[in-house]
Motif scaffolding. Sequence first.
Motif, PDB file in Angstrom:
ATOM      1  N   LYS A 191       0.835  -1.225   0.000  1.00  0.00           N
ATOM      2  CA  LYS A 191       0.000   0.000   0.000  1.00  0.00           C
ATOM      3  C   LYS A 191       0.862   1.265   0.000  1.00  0.00           C
ATOM      4  N   ASN A 192       2.050   1.195   0.570  1.00  0.00           N
ATOM      5  CA  ASN A 192       2.902   2.380   0.620  1.00  0.00           C
ATOM      6  C   ASN A 192       3.349   2.815  -0.776  1.00  0.00           C
ATOM      7  N   VAL A 193       3.459   1.853  -1.669  1.00  0.00           N
ATOM      8  CA  VAL A 193       3.887   2.181  -3.039  1.00  0.00           C
ATOM      9  C   VAL A 193       2.749   2.918  -3.758  1.00  0.00           C
ATOM     10  N   VAL A 194       1.532   2.418  -3.559  1.00  0.00           N
ATOM     11  CA  VAL A 194       0.379   3.079  -4.186  1.00  0.00           C
ATOM     12  C   VAL A 194       0.198   4.481  -3.584  1.00  0.00           C
ATOM     13  N   ALA A 195       0.518   4.613  -2.291  1.00  0.00           N
ATOM     14  CA  ALA A 195       0.396   5.928  -1.639  1.00  0.00           C
ATOM     15  C   ALA A 195       1.350   6.941  -2.268  1.00  0.00           C
ATOM     16  N   ILE A 196       2.510   6.478  -2.715  1.00  0.00           N
ATOM     17  CA  ILE A 196       3.428   7.402  -3.415  1.00  0.00           C
ATOM     18  C   ILE A 196       2.755   7.883  -4.710  1.00  0.00           C
ATOM     19  N   ALA A 197       2.027   6.956  -5.367  1.00  0.00           N
ATOM     20  CA  ALA A 197       1.352   7.327  -6.625  1.00  0.00           C
ATOM     21  C   ALA A 197       0.229   8.335  -6.380  1.00  0.00           C
ATOM     22  N   THR A 198      -0.574   8.136  -5.341  1.00  0.00           N
ATOM     23  CA  THR A 198      -1.678   9.091  -5.104  1.00  0.00           C
ATOM     24  C   THR A 198      -1.110  10.436  -4.650  1.00  0.00           C
ATOM     25  N   GLY A 199      -0.046  10.389  -3.848  1.00  0.00           N
ATOM     26  CA  GLY A 199       0.598  11.637  -3.431  1.00  0.00           C
ATOM     27  C   GLY A 199       1.130  12.385  -4.651  1.00  0.00           C
ATOM     28  N   LEU A 200       1.706  11.624  -5.556  1.00  0.00           N
ATOM     29  CA  LEU A 200       2.253  12.219  -6.783  1.00  0.00           C
ATOM     30  C   LEU A 200       1.153  12.934  -7.579  1.00  0.00           C
ATOM     31  N   ALA A 201       0.028  12.236  -7.771  1.00  0.00           N
ATOM     32  CA  ALA A 201      -1.079  12.827  -8.531  1.00  0.00           C
ATOM     33  C   ALA A 201      -1.563  14.108  -7.853  1.00  0.00           C
ATOM     34  N   ASP A 202      -1.705  14.057  -6.531  1.00  0.00           N
ATOM     35  CA  ASP A 202      -2.156  15.257  -5.801  1.00  0.00           C
ATOM     36  C   ASP A 202      -1.108  16.370  -5.891  1.00  0.00           C
ATOM     37  N   HIS A 307       8.156   2.797  -9.401  1.00  0.00           N
ATOM     38  CA  HIS A 307       9.540   2.364  -9.536  1.00  0.00           C
ATOM     39  C   HIS A 307      10.253   3.197 -10.607  1.00  0.00           C
ATOM     40  N   ALA A 308       9.561   3.413 -11.732  1.00  0.00           N
ATOM     41  CA  ALA A 308      10.159   4.196 -12.839  1.00  0.00           C
ATOM     42  C   ALA A 308      10.470   5.620 -12.369  1.00  0.00           C
ATOM     43  N   LEU A 309       9.564   6.139 -11.556  1.00  0.00           N
ATOM     44  CA  LEU A 309       9.734   7.508 -11.052  1.00  0.00           C
ATOM     45  C   LEU A 309      10.916   7.604 -10.084  1.00  0.00           C
ATOM     46  N   LEU A 310      11.007   6.617  -9.175  1.00  0.00           N
ATOM     47  CA  LEU A 310      12.032   6.685  -8.123  1.00  0.00           C
ATOM     48  C   LEU A 310      13.406   6.249  -8.612  1.00  0.00           C
ATOM     49  N   TYR A 311      13.437   5.257  -9.503  1.00  0.00           N
ATOM     50  CA  TYR A 311      14.730   4.620  -9.796  1.00  0.00           C
ATOM     51  C   TYR A 311      15.136   4.618 -11.271  1.00  0.00           C
ATOM     52  N   GLU A 312      14.218   5.048 -12.163  1.00  0.00           N
ATOM     53  CA  GLU A 312      14.572   4.958 -13.588  1.00  0.00           C
ATOM     54  C   GLU A 312      14.607   6.328 -14.259  1.00  0.00           C
ATOM     55  N   GLY A 313      14.543   7.372 -13.442  1.00  0.00           N
ATOM     56  CA  GLY A 313      14.688   8.727 -13.963  1.00  0.00           C
ATOM     57  C   GLY A 313      13.505   9.238 -14.777  1.00  0.00           C
ATOM     58  N   MET A 314      12.353   8.591 -14.678  1.00  0.00           N
ATOM     59  CA  MET A 314      11.182   9.056 -15.428  1.00  0.00           C
ATOM     60  C   MET A 314      10.558  10.261 -14.706  1.00  0.00           C
ATOM     61  N   SER A 315      10.052  11.216 -15.461  1.00  0.00           N
ATOM     62  CA  SER A 315       9.473  12.414 -14.821  1.00  0.00           C
ATOM     63  C   SER A 315       8.045  12.116 -14.356  1.00  0.00           C
ATOM     64  N   ALA A 316       7.564  12.928 -13.406  1.00  0.00           N
ATOM     65  CA  ALA A 316       6.229  12.709 -12.857  1.00  0.00           C
ATOM     66  C   ALA A 316       5.138  12.753 -13.939  1.00  0.00           C
ATOM     67  N   PRO A 317       5.084  13.775 -14.780  1.00  0.00           N
ATOM     68  CA  PRO A 317       4.019  13.784 -15.802  1.00  0.00           C
ATOM     69  C   PRO A 317       4.131  12.588 -16.752  1.00  0.00           C
ATOM     70  N   ASP A 318       5.364  12.197 -17.102  1.00  0.00           N
ATOM     71  CA  ASP A 318       5.533  11.056 -18.015  1.00  0.00           C
ATOM     72  C   ASP A 318       5.026   9.761 -17.392  1.00  0.00           C
ATOM     73  N   VAL A 319       5.259   9.613 -16.082  1.00  0.00           N
ATOM     74  CA  VAL A 319       4.821   8.405 -15.385  1.00  0.00           C
ATOM     75  C   VAL A 319       3.299   8.291 -15.447  1.00  0.00           C
ATOM     76  N   LEU A 320       2.604   9.390 -15.139  1.00  0.00           N
ATOM     77  CA  LEU A 320       1.145   9.338 -15.144  1.00  0.00           C
ATOM     78  C   LEU A 320       0.607   9.165 -16.567  1.00  0.00           C
ATOM     79  N   GLN A 321       1.283   9.789 -17.542  1.00  0.00           N
ATOM     80  CA  GLN A 321       0.864   9.636 -18.935  1.00  0.00           C
ATOM     81  C   GLN A 321       1.032   8.184 -19.389  1.00  0.00           C
TER      82      GLN A 321
END
Length: 332
Positions: A191-202, A307-321
């Motif tokens: 659940k903590n991983v999904v929480a990073i995703a919802t925090g990111l969206a917010d 994972h892509a956001l934290l460790y693969e250098g992907m940007s936040a908007p790209d991750v959500l896209q």
Amino acid sequence: MRATVIGAGSWGTALGSVLASKGDEVTMWDIDAETLATINDQHENSRYLPDIPLPETLRADADLGSAIEGSELVVLAVPSQAMRQVAEQARDFVEPGTYICSVTKGVEIDTLMMMSEVLEDVFPVSHHPYLAFLSGPSFAVEVAQGHPTAVTIAAQWNRVAKAVQQAFHTSFFRPYTSNDVVGVEIGGCTKNVVAIATGLADGIGFDANARAALVTRGLAEITRLGIAKGANPLTLSGLAGIGDLMLTCTSVKSRNYRVGYGLGQGKELDEIQAELGQVAEGVLNAKSVRGLAAQVGVEMPISDAVHALLYEGMSAPDVLQALMGRDLKSEI
Ligand SMILES: NC(=O)c1ccc[n+]([C@@H]2O[C@H](COP(=O)([O-])OP(=O)(O)OC[C@H]3O[C@@H](n4cnc5c(N)ncnc54)[C@H](O)[C@@H]3O)[C@@H](O)[C@H]2O)c1
């Protein structure tokens, strides 16, 4: 029940306080001697739970052997990556028949072992039936303040789950029992991983629609992983599943949500973690959940995105896209 809590951080101290509020003698142990000193001298954990008075029956002992001596229940409340080392240190002091309850949420990163597997690895077989696992929607600060909270306690033996349930039960802390150790642990470590995703969206500035979609699809991928690991999917519809997911994904009290939020606002991970000053398990869990998913061949797109956001250098908007642009599919 005479109890020892190993790990005097936020969660260990809150649970120590629950146990001690019943008038039982409870001893805390930690590697941080300063934290232990404030518990004894000020009846407060000023680093992790400032301004919350702790019961007089909650004491600290810097000697692990004497902290555990005579205990009927040993609670392990250290970060997941410290669990093996701490359990090895404690092993020789824990008498046969002592209940051992892990309240840690996470996976050992190097081995991809759940906390139950780590503890079974460390403790002799005779201790295994006495292992219990507590999880569910519970912010330490609310528990320490005596706010109503419900959790799940899982153990292989119903009798053990019931004994630990009884030990923790107070007028404001209500544990339910379960025999689905895997399900309860999967809920807690994902659940903590999904929480990073919802925090990111917010943090990016999205709102309720995106959050609800991430929580719901997050539950879908957590349930897929749970089933593949042998969990009862109903467990993931309970306190340790959707309950904890809802809590963690929607509150600024969650460190993992705050990590995502900061990233969504364009901050660097190091900077966010320095500001938190405490463990955000989801940052490492993003690696271990990805490893677990690969191990059992399950698709977990939201966890992959984190994972892509934290460790693969992907940007936040790209991750959500990338999440929105995946192949279209049926919901169930
Ligand atoms: N904080 C919460 O609201 C909460 C709620 C439910 C579950 N949890 C889970 O509880 C676990 C602990 O989280 P926390 O919030 O209490 O963390 P924390 O960062 O507040 O505290 C961790 C404590 O563990 C101690 N520690 C670290 N390494 C150690 C070692 N090798 N030996 C002995 N002590 C060591 C630290 O000194 C610290 O006191 C995590 O798995 C977390 O997911 C936390």
